[in-house]
Scaffold this motif. Structure first.
Motif, PDB file in Angstrom:
ATOM      1  N   GLY A 148       0.792  -1.218   0.000  1.00 20.98           N
ATOM      2  CA  GLY A 148       0.000   0.000   0.000  1.00 20.98           C
ATOM      3  C   GLY A 148       0.828   1.273   0.000  1.00 20.98           C
ATOM      4  N   VAL A 149       1.968   1.264   0.725  1.00 15.53           N
ATOM      5  CA  VAL A 149       2.763   2.497   0.810  1.00 15.53           C
ATOM      6  C   VAL A 149       3.419   2.834  -0.522  1.00 15.53           C
ATOM      7  N   LYS A 150       3.595   1.844  -1.380  1.00 21.10           N
ATOM      8  CA  LYS A 150       4.146   2.134  -2.698  1.00 21.10           C
ATOM      9  C   LYS A 150       3.226   3.089  -3.461  1.00 21.10           C
ATOM     10  N   LEU A 151       1.925   2.858  -3.333  1.00 16.47           N
ATOM     11  CA  LEU A 151       0.962   3.733  -4.005  1.00 16.47           C
ATOM     12  C   LEU A 151       0.771   5.035  -3.230  1.00 16.47           C
ATOM     13  N   LEU A 152       0.678   4.931  -1.906  1.00 12.53           N
ATOM     14  CA  LEU A 152       0.416   6.108  -1.090  1.00 12.53           C
ATOM     15  C   LEU A 152       1.562   7.115  -1.161  1.00 12.53           C
ATOM     16  N   SER A 153       2.807   6.621  -1.199  1.00 13.61           N
ATOM     17  CA  SER A 153       3.951   7.534  -1.232  1.00 13.61           C
ATOM     18  C   SER A 153       4.001   8.334  -2.533  1.00 13.61           C
ATOM     19  N   LYS A 154       3.471   7.758  -3.607  1.00 16.38           N
ATOM     20  CA  LYS A 154       3.427   8.501  -4.873  1.00 16.38           C
ATOM     21  C   LYS A 154       2.407   9.636  -4.816  1.00 16.38           C
ATOM     22  N   MET A 155       1.418   9.480  -3.959  1.00 20.43           N
ATOM     23  CA  MET A 155       0.364  10.481  -3.863  1.00 20.43           C
ATOM     24  C   MET A 155       0.732  11.608  -2.898  1.00 20.43           C
ATOM     25  N   ILE A 156       1.293  11.248  -1.731  1.00 24.23           N
ATOM     26  CA  ILE A 156       1.541  12.273  -0.712  1.00 24.23           C
ATOM     27  C   ILE A 156       3.007  12.400  -0.319  1.00 24.23           C
ATOM     28  N   GLY A 157       3.873  11.487  -0.795  1.00 23.53           N
ATOM     29  CA  GLY A 157       5.295  11.571  -0.516  1.00 23.53           C
ATOM     30  C   GLY A 157       5.729  10.760   0.693  1.00 23.53           C
ATOM     31  N   GLU A 158       7.018  10.406   0.722  1.00 22.43           N
ATOM     32  CA  GLU A 158       7.559   9.554   1.781  1.00 22.43           C
ATOM     33  C   GLU A 158       7.492  10.209   3.162  1.00 22.43           C
ATOM     34  N   ARG A 159       7.800  11.506   3.226  1.00 25.49           N
ATOM     35  CA  ARG A 159       7.812  12.173   4.532  1.00 25.49           C
ATOM     36  C   ARG A 159       6.436  12.146   5.181  1.00 25.49           C
ATOM     37  N   ALA A 160       5.400  12.374   4.390  1.00 20.51           N
ATOM     38  CA  ALA A 160       4.039  12.366   4.931  1.00 20.51           C
ATOM     39  C   ALA A 160       3.643  10.969   5.398  1.00 20.51           C
ATOM     40  N   VAL A 161       4.058   9.941   4.649  1.00 19.61           N
ATOM     41  CA  VAL A 161       3.759   8.565   5.059  1.00 19.61           C
ATOM     42  C   VAL A 161       4.477   8.240   6.371  1.00 19.61           C
ATOM     43  N   LEU A 162       5.742   8.675   6.498  1.00 16.29           N
ATOM     44  CA  LEU A 162       6.488   8.456   7.736  1.00 16.29           C
ATOM     45  C   LEU A 162       5.805   9.137   8.916  1.00 16.29           C
ATOM     46  N   LEU A 163       5.387  10.377   8.723  1.00 11.97           N
ATOM     47  CA  LEU A 163       4.692  11.097   9.787  1.00 11.97           C
ATOM     48  C   LEU A 163       3.383  10.394  10.152  1.00 11.97           C
ATOM     49  N   GLY A 164       2.637   9.989   9.148  1.00 12.70           N
ATOM     50  CA  GLY A 164       1.384   9.280   9.406  1.00 12.70           C
ATOM     51  C   GLY A 164       1.608   7.974  10.148  1.00 12.70           C
ATOM     52  N   GLY A 165       2.686   7.249   9.773  1.00 13.58           N
ATOM     53  CA  GLY A 165       2.998   5.988  10.450  1.00 13.58           C
ATOM     54  C   GLY A 165       3.312   6.194  11.923  1.00 13.58           C
ATOM     55  N   LEU A 166       4.081   7.240  12.239  1.00 11.44           N
ATOM     56  CA  LEU A 166       4.398   7.542  13.636  1.00 11.44           C
ATOM     57  C   LEU A 166       3.146   7.900  14.426  1.00 11.44           C
ATOM     58  N   LEU A 167       2.243   8.661  13.807  1.00 14.35           N
ATOM     59  CA  LEU A 167       0.992   9.012  14.475  1.00 14.35           C
ATOM     60  C   LEU A 167       0.142   7.772  14.750  1.00 14.35           C
ATOM     61  N   VAL A 168       0.117   6.836  13.804  1.00 13.89           N
ATOM     62  CA  VAL A 168      -0.640   5.600  13.989  1.00 13.89           C
ATOM     63  C   VAL A 168      -0.026   4.766  15.116  1.00 13.89           C
ATOM     64  N   ILE A 169       1.315   4.685  15.158  1.00  9.45           N
ATOM     65  CA  ILE A 169       1.978   3.960  16.244  1.00  9.45           C
ATOM     66  C   ILE A 169       1.651   4.586  17.591  1.00  9.45           C
ATOM     67  N   TRP A 170       1.700   5.926  17.657  1.00 14.04           N
ATOM     68  CA  TRP A 170       1.380   6.610  18.907  1.00 14.04           C
ATOM     69  C   TRP A 170      -0.053   6.285  19.337  1.00 14.04           C
ATOM     70  N   ALA A 171      -0.969   6.303  18.388  1.00  7.53           N
ATOM     71  CA  ALA A 171      -2.364   5.972  18.704  1.00  7.53           C
ATOM     72  C   ALA A 171      -2.481   4.553  19.233  1.00  7.53           C
ATOM     73  N   GLY A 172      -1.705   3.633  18.640  1.00  6.65           N
ATOM     74  CA  GLY A 172      -1.739   2.243  19.081  1.00  6.65           C
ATOM     75  C   GLY A 172      -1.321   2.089  20.534  1.00  6.65           C
ATOM     76  N   PHE A 173      -0.243   2.740  20.935  1.00 15.83           N
ATOM     77  CA  PHE A 173       0.208   2.627  22.323  1.00 15.83           C
ATOM     78  C   PHE A 173      -0.679   3.434  23.278  1.00 15.83           C
ATOM     79  N   PHE A 174      -1.247   4.531  22.803  1.00 15.14           N
ATOM     80  CA  PHE A 174      -2.171   5.302  23.646  1.00 15.14           C
ATOM     81  C   PHE A 174      -3.414   4.476  23.958  1.00 15.14           C
ATOM     82  N   ILE A 175      -3.916   3.766  22.963  1.00 13.80           N
ATOM     83  CA  ILE A 175      -5.079   2.896  23.163  1.00 13.80           C
ATOM     84  C   ILE A 175      -4.763   1.800  24.179  1.00 13.80           C
ATOM     85  N   LEU A 176      -3.508   1.396  24.240  1.00 13.85           N
ATOM     86  CA  LEU A 176      -3.093   0.301  25.116  1.00 13.85           C
ATOM     87  C   LEU A 176      -3.005   0.701  26.591  1.00 13.85           C
TER      88      LEU A 176
END
Length: 475
Positions: free
Chosen positions: A281-309
């Motif tokens: 999925g990131v192969k397609l997503l990175s072409k749309m919004i760029g690698e930096r945005a995907v990295l930032l989004g991934g970190l936010l998702v990880i943070w949400a995962g541990f916050f939920i925990l």
């Protein structure tokens, strides 16, 4: 990468029972050293093989590193032979397997040099997909070898025991030999510049005048160091998540060790499948919004995962009131906290279930509800692979046209260091302070990583975009 990953993960679940079988003096503390020795070996070897690949054909460090891994696997199969100190031979064997795994830096530097900017993200994601599939299938093969049994058969002429512990590692050695054959028969050196034009040189010499002019710019060292730090945080967090999975579920849901090994094995396999989907999925997503945005989004998702925990509510876990002398939940060491992964089924009747009273936080910390747990697992399993592949994709672009072996070696070494420190960190914090403090601190670490990414966001651009005027996608 696929064959190497299978060769590594195929023995993980059998290390502890095999260690107990060959050396009765080995305890949980020593198990922790054996687990860590792989990452230590990889951390040492990565810059060495990376430097080697900068000045010589990459075939050389690849073949030598794989040969070291094959020899180490053969040593592992024979650690039962010496009359004493068997645990130290196993320690050496796993360390050498990790040393051979330092060739990941060579692989990533090759992919970086053999692809244009537009191809880079997709190629890195494909490589990570193959690696993830190897990690998924390794434990499956290990389970099949369990049918051989503890005794197996012995080849007296060469003193080789083929059983459920040695058969997987021998298959790993065979896959290494197959890897060498494939490199000799199919691998060819190839290099292009960031625009995709073929280069004559595969190593340190610039291929043409345009590339010489572009390479005159200096690498942004702040961006390089920042990406290393971000990569360290990403692997640190996932290493501690893998480590804490078994003791957490045993404490919160009163699972037996047999249930924990089975259910968490299924969970980790599911995370592997999820990772493959995310890589695609990131192969397609990175072409749309760029690698930096995907990295930032991934970190936010990880943070949400541990916050939920984080624990909440007024329901508390079942408390262990019985004798705990043989319990696998530790009070101090990394080895003790992961030992439950390897305990044999015969021990189940001897061990109580629930949150041990020795961990004082069990009395006042709410249980983590099953819905919380599985939601968190999905979030972390989504964010980690996205951050992983985006980190070294951005890293390779920041480094530019010069050979990247040494720099990729340092990146791999930082990841190895994270896999060593993550389990140590979580074992101490979780045992003494409980999941609220452990996951709260992890949330804080992720927030610091997000803040760092925000500070250096504009600097994380490709070398040729910064100096050569090449236009890139939205990143």
């Amino acid at each position: 990468m696929f064959l190497s990953s299978v060769g590594f993960s195929i023995v993980i679940m059998s290390i502890w029972p095999y260690l107990q079988k060959i050396d009765q003096t080995a305890d949980a503390r020593f198990l922790g050293w054996i687990i860590a020795s792989f990452s230590l070996g990889q951390m040492v070897a990565s810059p060495i093989f990376g430097l080697w690949s900068n000045y010589r054909p990459r075939r050389e460090p690849l073949i030598i590193s794989i040969f070291i891994s094959v020899a180490a696997n053969c040593l592992y199969a024979y650690v039962h032979v010496p009359a004493s100190h068997n645990k130290y031979y196993m320690l050496i064997a796993r360390g050498l397997v990790g040393f051979g795994a330092g060739n990941v830096a060579v692989v990533r530097s090759y992919v970086a040099g053999a692809t244009s900017l537009q191809e880079r993200t997709s190629s890195m994601a494909n490589t990570s997909t193959c690696q993830a599939l190897g990690f998924i299938l390794g434990p499956v093969f290990q389970t099949c070898f369990a049918l051989i049994g503890d005794k197996g058969v012995t080849w007296d002429v060469i003193k080789l025991q083929i059983n459920m512990y040695t058969a997987p590692v021998l298959l790993g050695a065979f896959l290494g030999v197959l890897n060498i054959v494939l490199i000799l028969a199919a691998f060819r050196e190839h290099r292009v510049d960031d625009s995709g034009r073929p280069c004559n040189s595969i190593n340190f010499e610039a291929a043409n005048t345009d590339e010489v002019q572009i390479s005159q710019g200096s690498i942004d060292q702040i961006a390089v160091v920042s990406t290393n730090v971000l990569f360290f945080v990403v692997l640190f967090i996932f290493a501690l998540f893998e480590t804490i999975l078994t003791p957490l579920t045993m404490d919160m849901y009163a699972w037996t060790q047999e249930q924990a090994v089975l259910y968490n094995g299924i969970i980790l396999a599911g995370l592997g499948v999820e990772a493959v989907v995310v890589f695609l999925g990131v192969k397609l997503l990175s072409k749309m919004i760029g690698e930096r945005a995907v990295l930032l989004g991934g970190l936010l998702v990880i943070w949400a995962g541990f916050f939920i925990l984080l624990p909440w509510g007024n329901q508390f876990p079942k408390i262990q009131w019985k004798d705990l002398h043989n319990n696998s939940i530790p009070n101090a060491t990394f080895g003790e906290i992961i030992i439950g992964l390897w305990k044999s089924p015969r021990d189940q009747n001897e061990l109580p279930t629930g949150c041990p009273i020795e961990q004082a936080w069990c009395l006042y910390t709410p249980v983590i509800h099953m819905a919380q747990f599985f939601t968190s697992v999905v979030f972390i399993g989504m964010g980690y692979p996205a951050c992983n592949v985006m980190s070294y994709t951005l890293y390779s672009k920041i480094l530019g046209p010069k050979p990247q072996g040494v720099y990729m070696g340092w990146l791999t070494a930082s990841g190895s260091g994270a896999r060593i420190l993550g389990p140590v960190f979580i074992s101490h914090v979780y045992s003494y302070l409980g999941p609220r403090w452990a996951f709260g601190l992890v949330c804080g670490i992720v927030l610091l990583a997000i803040a760092l990414l925000g500070v250096v966001y504009k600097r994380l651009v490709a070398f040729s975009v910064r100096y050569g005027g090449i236009q890139e996608s939205p990143s």
